[in-house]
Design a protein around this motif. Structure first.
Motif, PDB file in Angstrom:
ATOM      1  N   ARG A 165     -74.235   9.703 -32.041  1.00  0.00           N
ATOM      2  CA  ARG A 165     -75.281  10.233 -31.933  1.00  0.00           C
ATOM      3  C   ARG A 165     -75.343  10.858 -33.300  1.00  0.00           C
ATOM      4  NH1 ARG A 165     -79.574  11.400 -29.258  1.00  0.00           N
ATOM      5  NH2 ARG A 165     -78.547  11.209 -26.640  1.00  0.00           N
ATOM      6  N   LEU A 166     -74.134  11.545 -33.311  1.00  0.00           N
ATOM      7  CA  LEU A 166     -73.965  12.458 -34.448  1.00  0.00           C
ATOM      8  C   LEU A 166     -73.482  11.755 -35.954  1.00  0.00           C
ATOM      9  CD1 LEU A 166     -73.503  15.569 -35.887  1.00  0.00           C
ATOM     10  CD2 LEU A 166     -71.549  15.310 -35.389  1.00  0.00           C
ATOM     11  N   ALA A 167     -72.777  10.420 -35.644  1.00  0.00           N
ATOM     12  CA  ALA A 167     -72.599   9.277 -37.089  1.00  0.00           C
ATOM     13  C   ALA A 167     -74.153   8.726 -37.031  1.00  0.00           C
ATOM     14  CB  ALA A 167     -71.391   8.241 -36.265  1.00  0.00           C
ATOM     15  N   GLN A 208     -69.318  24.413 -38.613  1.00  0.00           N
ATOM     16  CA  GLN A 208     -68.019  23.902 -39.360  1.00  0.00           C
ATOM     17  C   GLN A 208     -68.658  23.264 -40.833  1.00  0.00           C
ATOM     18  OE1 GLN A 208     -66.956  20.527 -36.659  1.00  0.00           O
ATOM     19  NE2 GLN A 208     -65.307  20.652 -38.302  1.00  0.00           N
ATOM     20  N   ARG A 209     -69.042  24.809 -41.541  1.00  0.00           N
ATOM     21  CA  ARG A 209     -70.028  24.401 -42.772  1.00  0.00           C
ATOM     22  C   ARG A 209     -69.075  24.526 -43.885  1.00  0.00           C
ATOM     23  NH1 ARG A 209     -72.564  30.130 -44.569  1.00  0.00           N
ATOM     24  NH2 ARG A 209     -73.356  28.897 -45.631  1.00  0.00           N
ATOM     25  N   ALA A 248     -65.998  15.273 -39.511  1.00  0.00           N
ATOM     26  CA  ALA A 248     -67.519  15.876 -39.156  1.00  0.00           C
ATOM     27  C   ALA A 248     -67.168  14.421 -37.891  1.00  0.00           C
ATOM     28  CB  ALA A 248     -68.708  15.508 -39.886  1.00  0.00           C
ATOM     29  N   LEU A 249     -66.532  14.061 -37.593  1.00  0.00           N
ATOM     30  CA  LEU A 249     -66.473  13.193 -36.493  1.00  0.00           C
ATOM     31  C   LEU A 249     -65.039  13.052 -35.810  1.00  0.00           C
ATOM     32  CD1 LEU A 249     -68.815  10.092 -37.720  1.00  0.00           C
ATOM     33  CD2 LEU A 249     -69.385  12.354 -35.951  1.00  0.00           C
ATOM     34  N   PRO A 250     -64.392  14.204 -35.235  1.00  0.00           N
ATOM     35  CA  PRO A 250     -62.952  14.196 -35.586  1.00  0.00           C
ATOM     36  C   PRO A 250     -62.660  13.324 -33.492  1.00  0.00           C
ATOM     37  CG  PRO A 250     -64.069  16.428 -34.272  1.00  0.00           C
ATOM     38  CD  PRO A 250     -64.842  15.205 -35.356  1.00  0.00           C
ATOM     39  N   ARG A 251     -63.617  13.299 -32.560  1.00  0.00           N
ATOM     40  CA  ARG A 251     -63.827  12.467 -32.491  1.00  0.00           C
ATOM     41  C   ARG A 251     -63.830  10.583 -32.023  1.00  0.00           C
ATOM     42  NH1 ARG A 251     -66.192  16.633 -29.527  1.00  0.00           N
ATOM     43  NH2 ARG A 251     -67.981  15.610 -28.496  1.00  0.00           N
ATOM     44  N   GLY A 252     -64.234  10.688 -33.743  1.00  0.00           N
ATOM     45  CA  GLY A 252     -64.364   8.931 -33.992  1.00  0.00           C
ATOM     46  C   GLY A 252     -65.953   8.398 -33.239  1.00  0.00           C
ATOM     47  N   MET A 253     -66.356   7.178 -32.974  1.00  0.00           N
ATOM     48  CA  MET A 253     -67.262   7.158 -32.748  1.00  0.00           C
ATOM     49  C   MET A 253     -68.292   7.357 -30.780  1.00  0.00           C
ATOM     50  SD  MET A 253     -68.530   5.201 -34.824  1.00  0.00           S
ATOM     51  CE  MET A 253     -70.342   5.111 -34.262  1.00  0.00           C
ATOM     52  N   VAL A 297     -82.985  12.479 -35.590  1.00  0.00           N
ATOM     53  CA  VAL A 297     -82.031  12.037 -34.889  1.00  0.00           C
ATOM     54  C   VAL A 297     -80.690  12.820 -34.011  1.00  0.00           C
ATOM     55  CG1 VAL A 297     -79.962  10.358 -34.498  1.00  0.00           C
ATOM     56  CG2 VAL A 297     -82.095   9.703 -36.306  1.00  0.00           C
ATOM     57  N   ALA A 298     -80.766  13.205 -34.535  1.00  0.00           N
ATOM     58  CA  ALA A 298     -79.190  14.514 -33.698  1.00  0.00           C
ATOM     59  C   ALA A 298     -79.449  15.451 -33.940  1.00  0.00           C
ATOM     60  CB  ALA A 298     -78.128  13.894 -33.602  1.00  0.00           C
ATOM     61  N   PHE A 299     -80.555  16.713 -34.105  1.00  0.00           N
ATOM     62  CA  PHE A 299     -80.064  18.144 -34.981  1.00  0.00           C
ATOM     63  C   PHE A 299     -80.107  18.746 -33.889  1.00  0.00           C
ATOM     64  CE2 PHE A 299     -82.848  21.939 -35.181  1.00  0.00           C
ATOM     65  CZ  PHE A 299     -82.423  21.826 -35.767  1.00  0.00           C
ATOM     66  N   LYS A 300     -79.441  18.449 -33.003  1.00  0.00           N
ATOM     67  CA  LYS A 300     -79.083  19.472 -31.219  1.00  0.00           C
ATOM     68  C   LYS A 300     -76.863  19.770 -32.213  1.00  0.00           C
ATOM     69  CE  LYS A 300     -77.620  21.358 -27.123  1.00  0.00           C
ATOM     70  NZ  LYS A 300     -77.855  20.802 -25.516  1.00  0.00           N
ATOM     71  N   ASP A 301     -76.865  18.194 -33.088  1.00  0.00           N
ATOM     72  CA  ASP A 301     -75.502  18.200 -32.983  1.00  0.00           C
ATOM     73  C   ASP A 301     -75.188  18.576 -34.247  1.00  0.00           C
ATOM     74  OD1 ASP A 301     -74.612  17.539 -30.408  1.00  0.00           O
ATOM     75  OD2 ASP A 301     -74.973  14.902 -31.087  1.00  0.00           O
ATOM     76  N   LEU A 302     -76.064  17.865 -34.962  1.00  0.00           N
ATOM     77  CA  LEU A 302     -76.419  18.129 -36.524  1.00  0.00           C
ATOM     78  C   LEU A 302     -76.152  20.166 -36.886  1.00  0.00           C
ATOM     79  CD1 LEU A 302     -75.442  17.279 -39.236  1.00  0.00           C
ATOM     80  CD2 LEU A 302     -78.518  17.406 -39.014  1.00  0.00           C
TER      81      LEU A 302
END
Length: 550
Positions: free
Chosen positions: A59-61, A195-196, A50-55, A183-188
């Motif tokens: 916002r997504l984290a 990536q379902r 879900a977080l391939p670019r880490g921190m 918090v991060a609706f767009k990213d989520l």
């Protein structure tokens, strides 16, 4: 009375009896702590995907953490109650630890199909996966936490009060999820859209959902009578006057097209087949990425193009149709069964045969499948013999071939594929294909000597395999995201001179046809055509021999 150094809502200091310092807490607090533990330790595969670019995706984290906590709080809040809360949580910790080990080691996604694979795994398969590293992982993430859970004392409330508190707790968990989503609706939403399949990495929610799905959503897998297919099937009159036909249909295991020598692989892994007059199909797509999906699918008239799991499992297979029209059917198995394909039909397992030259007490090499070949004179009419190979079943590829086939070295001689170099894993895997090549060539040579039948052999693997590409090993990825290594499989056909002459089969034409794309969906109509079976369920466009027969 001693002072209390800390207090948490839902936690009451232990009564100091006999020097005990273990806390007492409510079940709700236990659920919350368990949710935190699972979110941080059991979801490393999820966080990585879900977080391939880490921190850099902070916002997504920030959105995903409360989502995970809230989701597991809801789930565990519904599951853990009263005196059964601790035993149930200990079981969840144990299953989750084992699950996360394989997810992290092999890149496994735990959907319902993968769970079905796990539930149908036999002892021989399971034994190969029990390693020292798994034991260490289980001790750290299941043993120690379970010991802590077992020593806790849980508070009990009156029934009505307990129900009200639990309802409030579940509401708080729901609100926590909503906060995370906000918090991060767009990213989520982008993550869920693109990536379902990442939801299959959320542990333990993934396997709990999958088990519920298998228990309630697929009654077709029960012992209810199979629904008929191709009820109008009949053999053409000419079948009664011609020579009987014997088709040996070999179902390969975990062999991928990329490493198949006849497909132009950089090293020759099929030298014996190369010398025989076989027809190789270079571009074949599998029905699924696991045996549990592919096997029922490839023997079904519905296939991948009309894929419906419940429909496939509730209906008869190709073999039932052949049996109904009078073709003698036998399934001979060196694996973990026919997955319902041969239900009610003659079945013979050789997986525990006592041949000391081919068996080690737990597994048998695939040459054991060739007993009784040649079959001698024809006794009655047409026959189909299905041989279900052990093939390249992983991760212990090094155990799939005799020592004399260890030609590509060095090899990975452990089930811990991550401990080996990619070259070593590939070498062991290719050696196993060398042995499959030998088994198939031996079968063809024996069929060539049979006088009582017009003989033919059809080989196709059930699915492919990942050998470390993009960090993935083994197979079983959800079909929409499964890599080509897991979905492209080898297939070949061989026909005796008598079979080709009797059917007017133009092998030159068939070799030209073999250069076009094919799939598991073609098996049903092709095999019916081999035995001159006419039915509206047989599609000429799916019969690979149709355009090359006189």
């Amino acid at each position: 009375m001693s002072s209390v150094p800390w207090r948490l809502p839902g936690v009451i200091p232990a009564v100091r009896q006999s020097g005990s310092r273990w806390p007492r807490m409510t079940v709700e607090m236990l659920v919350l702590l368990a949710s935190v533990f699972f979110a941080l330790t059991a979801n490393l595969s999820f966080w990585s995907a879900a977080l391939p670019r880490g921190m850099g995706q902070w916002r997504l984290a920030l959105a995903l953490l409360p989502l995970l906590l809230g989701a597991h709080g809801l789930l565990l809040g519904l599951l853990l109650h009263g005196r059964w809360a601790k035993p149930a949580l200990v079981m969840l910790l144990s299953v989750t630890a084992g699950t996360t080990y394989y997810m992290q080691s092999y890149g496994v996604y735990l959907d319902a199909d993968m769970l079905r694979n796990v539930l149908h795994t036999d002892w021989a398969e399971s034994r190969e996966l029990l390693t020292w590293r798994l034991g260490q992982h289980m001790l750290l993430l299941a043993g120690l936490p379970s010991l802590l859970v077992w020593r806790l004392q849980l508070l009990r409330r009156p029934l009505l009060q307990g129900a009200m508190v639990r309802a409030g707790f579940l509401l708080v968990m729901w609100v926590l999820m909503m906060v995370g989503a906000a918090v991060a609706f767009k990213d989520l939403s982008a993550l869920m859209r693109n990536q379902r399949e990442v939801r299959y990495l959320v542990t333990p929610a993934n396997y709990l959902y999958g088990l519920a799905h298998l228990a309630f959503a697929n009654p077709a897998a029960s012992d209810a009578p199979l629904l008929p297919v191709a009820e109008d099937a009949r053999q053409l009159p000419s079948a009664a006057t011609r020579k009987p036909r014997l088709l040996v249909l070999v179902v390969g295991e975990t062999v991928r097209a990329q490493n198949w020598g006849l497909n132009g692989y950089a090293r020759q892994t099929t030298p014996q087949l190369q010398r025989l007059d076989a027809v190789n199909f270079r571009s074949v797509q599998a029905c699924g990425s696991s045996t549990e999906v592919s096997l029922p699918c490839m023997f079904s008239p519905f296939g991948r193009s009309l894929y419906d799991e419940g429909k496939i499992r509730s209906h008869e297979s190709l073999l039932h149709v052949l049996d109904r029209v009078g073709v003698d059917v036998l399934w001979r198995d060196n694996q973990s069964g026919c997955k319902g394909v041969c239900r009610g039909l003659p079945f013979e397992s050789v997986a525990d045969a006592g041949d000391p030259a081919l068996c080690d007490g737990l597994r048998c090499l695939d040459e054991v499948l060739l007993k009784d070949l040649p079959a001698g004179q024809a006794q009655g009419g047409d026959r189909i013999l299905v041989l279900h190979m052990l093939g390249n079943h992983g991760p212990s590829y090094f155990q799939r071939y005799p020592a004399r086939f260890r030609q590509f070295v060095p090899t990975c001689d452990t089930a811990e594929l991550g401990d080996c170099k990619r070259e070593e894993v590939t070498n062991a895997y290719d050696n196993a294909i060398l042995y499959t090549d030998h088994v198939l060539a031996t079968a063809i040579e024996r069929l060539h000597r049979i006088d009582g039948y017009d003989t033919a052999l059809l080989y196709v693997s059930d699915h492919g395999e990942s050998l470390g590409e993009n960090g993935l090993y083994l197979h079983g990825m959800p079909y929409p995201i499964a890599p080509k290594e897991q979905l492209r499989v080898p297939m070949l056909m061989w026909f005796s001179p008598g079979f080709a002459a009797d059917t007017g089969l133009d092998l030159k034409c068939l070799r030209t046809r073999a250069g076009r794309p094919a799939s598991h969906d073609d098996l049903f109509s092709t095999v019916l055509g081999v035995f001159d079976v006419h039915t509206t369920a047989r599609m000429p466009t799916r019969d690979l021999l149709a355009g090359c027969r006189g």
